[in-house]
Design a protein around this motif. Structure first.
Motif, PDB file in Angstrom:
ATOM      1  N   ASP A 134      47.394  45.720  42.539  1.00  0.00           N
ATOM      2  CA  ASP A 134      46.515  46.172  43.710  1.00  0.00           C
ATOM      3  C   ASP A 134      46.464  47.476  43.616  1.00  0.00           C
ATOM      4  N   SER A 155      44.033  42.568  41.666  1.00  0.00           N
ATOM      5  CA  SER A 155      43.945  42.456  43.028  1.00  0.00           C
ATOM      6  C   SER A 155      43.375  43.868  43.557  1.00  0.00           C
ATOM      7  N   GLU A 157      41.562  46.712  45.156  1.00  0.00           N
ATOM      8  CA  GLU A 157      40.585  47.016  46.304  1.00  0.00           C
ATOM      9  C   GLU A 157      39.865  48.332  46.163  1.00  0.00           C
ATOM     10  N   SER A 158      40.401  49.288  45.550  1.00  0.00           N
ATOM     11  CA  SER A 158      40.049  50.732  45.178  1.00  0.00           C
ATOM     12  C   SER A 158      40.625  51.260  44.067  1.00  0.00           C
ATOM     13  N   HIS A 178      38.756  43.138  43.661  1.00  0.00           N
ATOM     14  CA  HIS A 178      38.256  43.076  45.006  1.00  0.00           C
ATOM     15  C   HIS A 178      37.835  44.483  45.325  1.00  0.00           C
ATOM     16  N   ARG A 180      35.275  47.197  46.422  1.00  0.00           N
ATOM     17  CA  ARG A 180      33.984  47.503  47.391  1.00  0.00           C
ATOM     18  C   ARG A 180      33.375  48.748  47.043  1.00  0.00           C
ATOM     19  N   ASN A 206      32.973  41.467  41.656  1.00  0.00           N
ATOM     20  CA  ASN A 206      33.663  42.325  42.536  1.00  0.00           C
ATOM     21  C   ASN A 206      32.666  42.302  43.969  1.00  0.00           C
TER      22      ASN A 206
END
Length: 227
Positions: A134, A155, A157-158, A178, A180, A206
């Protein structure tokens, strides 16, 4: 090259005599891909450090839970495959492998990109797909020679803005995370020619919002215009 392949349906450990073969250059302890076998070796012995002339070490599709610190003494190592194991961490000493150019770690249990990997300045290929990662450390910027980075099925997110400094990247797979958003400087990765070669960069799976998928599909120029 002096090469040894060890095989066996129920391979649990390495015969101790192997570590006396100090001129060995290639050691393979992985089942044939087409066999669908998985060996059951849980621990790579610390005696691996005796094989100082190894250039290639293949230990994928076992049940490895730990890599010994002695891996860091294999200063000639150029290729290391550890995919399809049960690794949740790597020893700090792995960062000493300054000749390593290809590292395979797909399908393990890593929750973050181990920081010592960012010391591997000769690395051109890194596969950490299908883990639980992550976080990517900002020190990834040190992998200046990296050409292929595979991060699918994690996992994330950035992404750190530092990933945009890897100007030699030709292939970057980010599918099924994930994410965004992408860093504002992402469009500077001009060698990711996914406008012409779909396989070069992958965002599928994504929930991208900034920039949206239709902008990403236009390639680096479209992303630069968006930001």
């Amino acid at each position: 090259k002096k090469k040894l392949k060890i095989s066996g349906r129920e391979l649990l450990s390495v015969p101790i005599q192997v570590f006396g073969l100090d001129q060995l250059q290639v050691l393979e302890m992985s089942p044939e891909r087409e066999s669908c076998l998985r060996y059951r070796m849980e621990l790579l012995p610390q005696e691996i450090g005796c094989l100082r002339n190894l250039t290639c070490l293949y230990v994928d599709s076992n049940n490895l839970k730990k890599i010994p610190a002695e891996i860091g003494t294999l200063s000639c190592l150029e290729r290391l495959t550890l995919s399809n194991n049960s690794l949740s961490s790597l020893p700090a000493e792995i960062g000493a492998l300054q000749r390593l150019h290809s590292l395979h770690l797909a399908n393990n249990s890593l929750r973050e990109l181990p920081a010592p990997l960012c010391q591997l300045r000769s690395l051109t290929f890194l596969d950490v797909s299908d883990n639980k990662i992550d976080t990517i450390p900002s020190s990834i910027r040190h992998l200046e020679k990296l050409e292929t980075l595979l991060l699918l099925f994690n996992s994330l997110e950035s992404l750190p803005k530092d990933i945009c400094l890897l100007r030699n990247l030709h292939t970057l797979w980010l599918g099924n995370n994930h994410l965004r958003s992408l860093p504002a400087a992402f469009g500077e990765l001009v060698n990711l020619d996914w406008g012409y070669n779909y396989c070069s960069c992958n965002f599928e799976g994504n929930p991208l919002e900034s920039p949206p998928p239709e902008v990403c599909s236009r390639g680096p120029e479209g992303i630069r215009d968006y930001f």
